[in-house]
Design a protein around this motif. Structure first.
Motif, mmCIF file in Angstrom:
data_model
loop_
_atom_site.group_PDB
_atom_site.id
_atom_site.type_symbol
_atom_site.label_atom_id
_atom_site.label_comp_id
_atom_site.label_asym_id
_atom_site.label_seq_id
_atom_site.Cartn_x
_atom_site.Cartn_y
_atom_site.Cartn_z
ATOM 1 N N ASN A 194 84.087 -59.844 -98.187
ATOM 2 C CA ASN A 194 82.768 -59.755 -98.819
ATOM 3 C C ASN A 194 82.272 -61.072 -99.405
ATOM 4 N N ASN A 195 83.125 -62.105 -99.377
ATOM 5 C CA ASN A 195 82.677 -63.431 -99.822
ATOM 6 C C ASN A 195 82.388 -64.358 -98.644
ATOM 7 N N LYS A 209 90.447 -69.553 -102.780
ATOM 8 C CA LYS A 209 89.247 -69.232 -102.012
ATOM 9 C C LYS A 209 88.801 -67.783 -102.202
ATOM 10 N N SER A 210 89.764 -66.873 -102.240
ATOM 11 C CA SER A 210 89.443 -65.450 -102.329
ATOM 12 C C SER A 210 90.435 -64.759 -103.258
ATOM 13 N N HIS A 263 84.501 -65.339 -96.302
ATOM 14 C CA HIS A 263 85.711 -65.923 -95.726
ATOM 15 C C HIS A 263 86.356 -64.938 -94.749
ATOM 16 N N ILE A 292 82.900 -61.905 -109.281
ATOM 17 C CA ILE A 292 83.473 -61.898 -107.926
ATOM 18 C C ILE A 292 84.105 -60.541 -107.662
ATOM 19 N N GLN A 303 89.106 -65.378 -111.282
ATOM 20 C CA GLN A 303 87.716 -65.772 -111.044
ATOM 21 C C GLN A 303 87.477 -67.229 -111.456
ATOM 22 N N THR A 363 88.111 -58.907 -102.808
ATOM 23 C CA THR A 363 87.921 -58.934 -101.357
ATOM 24 C C THR A 363 88.820 -57.920 -100.665
#
Length: 266
Positions: free
Chosen positions: A14-15, A125-126, A17, A147, A116, A150
C-alpha cells in the motif's frame, strides 16, 4: 496456467513498494524447530539466492541476522533497528515488522510509532505487523497512523485459514504474509491433500505453496535442505483449479503448528 505468476512475481504494497511473493523463512525449522545459525544459515541463504529467491524473512528473535546479511518500546525499537542495520551491513531495511502484539497495547503502539519515525529517516522502506488479530489491527488503525501497515504476518494454511483476519486485511489493503504455510510437514499425510498431489503430480509442499500464492499471500516456506529449497520454487508450471482451491480452503480446523496461537495475546 496462470501466466502472471513466476518466481520473480511481486505484490505491490500500500506504500507503492514491491515485495516478492515467495520468500525463504529463517525461523525455527528442522527437528526441535531449531533456528539455523552460522554456516547453516549462510548455506540456506546461498541456496535460496541461487534458486531465485529474493525475499529473506528473519527476526531479531532468531539471533541469526549477522549470518544472513525488535525490541518493543520507542527508544529500544530505534536502537534495535540500528543494531540490525549494523549486523546486515546495510544502510536501510526493506521491511520491518512488529514481531508480535504480546507486550501489550502501550508497548506495541510505541514500537509502531518508532518504526514510522525510522521510515521518515529512510532507514526502513516499509513497516508492518505480525501475529496481529483483528482487535490489534483496529487498535492500531484507531490511532490514525501516518503509515498504514503494509503486511500482517500470520500462520495461514488450509487447516488454519484465518478468514476474519484475512478479510480485514484485504479490506484495508494490508498484505497477508503466511508463515508455516507447509504446516511444518504435519499435514502432509492428509488424505485430501494426497489426492490433490496425485492429480497435479506435485509434492504436498508444492501444492500448499501454490495454494497460498493463488490466495494472494506472501508465502514463507522454510527448509534446511537444499533440494527442498529448490523444489519449493517449482510451483509456477501449474495452477490449482478453483474446485480444488475450495476443497483445500474447506479443511479449516484451526490447526496451529506450534500448538499455541501466537495471535491470542491481548
Amino acid at each position: 496456467m496462470n501466466p502472471k505468476l513466476s518466481l520473480s512475481s511481486t505484490a505491490t504494497m500500500n506504500n507503492g513498494h514491491k515485495i516478492p511473493l515467495l520468500a525463504i523463512g529463517m525461523g525455527g525449522m528442522g527437528q526441535g524447530h531449531s533456528t539455523p545459525k552460522g554456516k547453516t544459515a549462510q548455506d540456506i541463504v546461498l541456496w535460496a539466492l541461487e534458486s531465485g529467491y529474493r525475499h529473506i524473512d528473519t527476526a531479531t528473535l532468531y539471533q541469526n541476522e549477522e549470518d544472513i546479511g525488535i525490541d518493543q518500546l520507542y527508544e529500544s525499537t530505534l536502537k534495535s533497528v540500528e543494531t540490525s542495520l549494523s549486523k546486515f551491513q546495510t544502510s536501510y531495511l526493506d521491511l520491518v515488522l512488529v514481531h508480535s502484539p504480546k507486550p501489550g497495547t502501550q508497548n506495541r503502539l510505541e514500537c509502531y510509532k518508532a518504526l514510522q519515525e525510522l521510515v521518515r529517516q529512510e532507514k526502513i522502506k516499509s513497516i508492518g505487523v505480525s501475529n496481529y488479530r483483528v482487535n490489534h489491527l483496529k487498535e492500531l488503525m484507531d490511532t490514525n497512523p501516518e503509515i498504514i501497515p503494509t503486511v500482517n504476518q500470520i500462520e495461514v494454511h488450509p487447516w488454519h485459514t484465518r478468514k476474519e483476519i484475512v478479510s480485514y486485511c484485504i479490506e484495508h489493503n494490508i498484505i497477508i504474509e503466511a508463515f508455516s504455510p507447509l504446516t511444518r510437514g504435519k499435514k502432509f499425510n492428509d488424505p485430501t491433500l494426497i489426492e490433490i498431489t496425485k492429480k497435479y503430480n506435485k509434492s504436498p509442499a508444492q501444492i500448499l505453496i501454490r495454494w497460498g500464492l493463488q490466495n494472494n499471500f506472501i508465502v514463507l516456506p522454510k527448509s534446511m535442505n537444499k533440494e527442498h529449497i529448490v523444489n519449493n520454487t517449482n510451483v509456477y508450471d501449474f495452477e490449482i483449479e478453483q474446485e480444488d482451491m475450495e476443497t483445500l480452503g474447506n479443511l479449516d480446523e484451526s490447526f496451529i503448528t506450534t500448538g499455541k496461537d501466537a495471535s491470542n495475546w491481548d
